[in-house]
Design an enzyme around this catalytic site. Structure first.
Site, PDB file in Angstrom:
ATOM      1  N   SER A 168       0.843  -1.194   0.000  1.00  0.00           N
ATOM      2  CA  SER A 168       0.000   0.000   0.000  1.00  0.00           C
ATOM      3  C   SER A 168       0.882   1.248   0.000  1.00  0.00           C
ATOM      4  CB  SER A 168      -0.957  -0.034   1.199  1.00  0.00           C
ATOM      5  OG  SER A 168      -2.004   0.888   1.027  1.00  0.00           O
TER       6      SER A 168
ATOM      7  N   ASP B 118      -8.849  -5.514  -5.726  1.00  0.00           N
ATOM      8  CA  ASP B 118      -8.449  -4.422  -4.836  1.00  0.00           C
ATOM      9  C   ASP B 118      -9.400  -3.245  -5.029  1.00  0.00           C
ATOM     10  OD1 ASP B 118      -7.123  -2.223  -3.577  1.00  0.00           O
ATOM     11  OD2 ASP B 118      -5.220  -3.273  -3.780  1.00  0.00           O
TER      12      ASP B 118
ATOM     13  N   HIS C 226      -7.156  -5.651  -1.286  1.00  0.00           N
ATOM     14  CA  HIS C 226      -6.087  -4.826  -0.746  1.00  0.00           C
ATOM     15  C   HIS C 226      -5.661  -5.375   0.617  1.00  0.00           C
ATOM     16  CE1 HIS C 226      -3.876  -1.016  -0.956  1.00  0.00           C
ATOM     17  NE2 HIS C 226      -4.071  -0.897   0.349  1.00  0.00           N
TER      18      HIS C 226
END
Length: 425
Positions: free
Chosen positions: A245, A342, A375
């Site tokens: 991330s 995601d 994610h």
């Protein structure tokens, strides 16, 4: 009771639908992510909860009206969707786009990474036999500022005092939250078992920190590593970097901005190059829209808390914070990882970064796109995490072998064999 069963049915059906097709609406983005993330990565736990809830509610009068029967149907559909998620995660295949073949992350059967039980405790530290963890080592001290890291290393003796390869882990959290105790633990433990020394590094967070202070802190770690790596049995001349991330963004920045004076003030002469990069679900371009309706740099998060400059009047500053700005021929090898589902950082962000990096870099660029992956999937010790972690280990081990042999960077043989093999899944 029938209406309670109906409520359960609607909830379970919505969870399954959201996991497969998360909402893109800005107001629903965050709740859609969290519900989808938990549904996908904790699917076995959710399935048991669904079965128990539906069975008990039906047993105690939930089927006494039409609402209960409708709820049961919806609940069964939701549970079936959860089963599909479990099956997909257990057959994790990483699709290498433009290669024409999948990368099988488990070519030899059961993975060496020990996550065989179906129900694995979430968010655990996964203590591993044979791993020594040294916590809260200060790597930068400047007045009241004290930045710390944790070291993960094998407990066994090094053969002939041979120096081990090093791995830098950068946590995510949108540049404003996160800690070294929360992310990258599965990978660091596994890499230590395989003979690596891992460094889980903290850095200053916004809003106290203003970009590029986050990156400057990580450059300070690179300088510290050159000086202190031998104390932990690591090779000061070999270090790879990974993170997810915001940590994925910083991983790419660390790898692509080696020796850029602007990001290492006061220690410009220190070599800040790395030998390989493995960014997970990162952001690579703050200036161009594409995956988002507006550029990432124009979001309130970056304008008000991270970069702290109006986007439209300061596009150059946002370009300097974007990894795509620093693409170069001598970039280190990259293994970019992203999930197809995601909902926070769309998979198109990774695809366009990889395409541009491949056009520029002379080193190999591997792109792993996981079907069904959300994610931050690797926060949970799931089947998907186990197989991706093992794939990353094979990749990095191959890079280290090439380094020791003095050969140029290439796709490691362990990965090549998977690419050249028959399609899987």
């Amino acid at each position: 009771m029938p209406y309670l069963l109906l409520a359960f049915g609607i909830l379970f059906a919505l969870l399954a639908a959201n996991a497969q097709a998360p909402p893109r609406n800005a107001a629903l983005l965050v709740p859609g992510f969290f519900s989808g993330w938990l549904t996908i990565e904790l699917a076995p736990h959710l399935l048991v909860t669904e079965i128990v809830a539906l069975a008990l509610t039906a047993l105690y009068g939930g089927l006494d009206g039409w609402a209960g029967w409708l709820g049961l149907v919806l609940g069964v559909m939701g549970a079936a969707g959860t089963v599909a998620i479990i099956l997909a995660s257990r057959r994790t295949v990483v699709t290498l786009r433009e290669s024409g073949a999948p990368l099988d992350l488990d070519p030899d059967g059961a993975p060496r990474f020990p996550l065989a039980p179906l129900f694995v405790p979430p968010l655990c530290l996964i203590p591993r036999k044979g791993v020594k963890v040294q916590r809260n080592i200060v790597y930068r001290e400047d007045g009241r500022l004290r930045l710390k890291l944790d070291v993960y290393s094998p407990t066994g003796e090094r053969p002939d005092d041979e120096l081990r390869p090093g791995l830098m882990q950068i946590h995510g959290g949108a540049w404003v939250i996160g800690d070294k105790r929360e992310q990258g633990l599965s990978l660091l433990n596994h890499m230590a078992v395989q003979g690596w020394v891992g460094f889980n590094v903290n850095y200053r967070l916004s809003p106290r920190a203003t970009w590029p202070e986050h990156l400057i802190d990580l450059k300070h770690f690179l300088a510290w590593y050159r000086e202190h790596a031998r104390e932990y049995g690591a090779d000061p001349d070999f270090l790879c970097v990974t993170g997810g991330s915001a940590g994925g963004h910083l991983t790419a920045m660390v790898a692509l901005t080696a020796n850029v004076p602007e990001f290492q003030p006061g220690f410009e002469d220190v070599d800040t190059s790395v030998q390989g990069a493995v960014p997970f679900y990162g952001v690579y371009n703050f200036v161009d829209a594409g995956p988002w309706p507006v550029p990432m740099g124009s979001t309130r998060l970056l304008e008000k808390m991270v970069v702290k400059l109006p986007f439209e009047e300061n596009r150059e500053a946002y370009a300097k914070a974007s990894p795509v700005t620093y693409l170069r021929k001598d970039a280190p090898p990259f293994f970019v990882i992203h999930g197809s589902h995601d909902s926070l950082i769309p998979v198109l962000e990774a695809r366009r970064f990889v395409e541009r990096l491949r056009d520029m870099s002379e080193a190999p660029v591997i792109y792993a796109e996981m079907k069904g992956g959300q994610h931050a999937f690797d926060v949970f010790p799931s089947y998907r995490t186990a197989r991706v972690v093992e794939g990353v280990e094979r990749y990095l081990t191959g890079l280290h072998r090439q380094y020791r042999q003095g050969t140029g960077p290439a796709v490691p043989g362990e990965v090549k064999e998977s690419l050249d093999g028959p399609p899987v899944g």
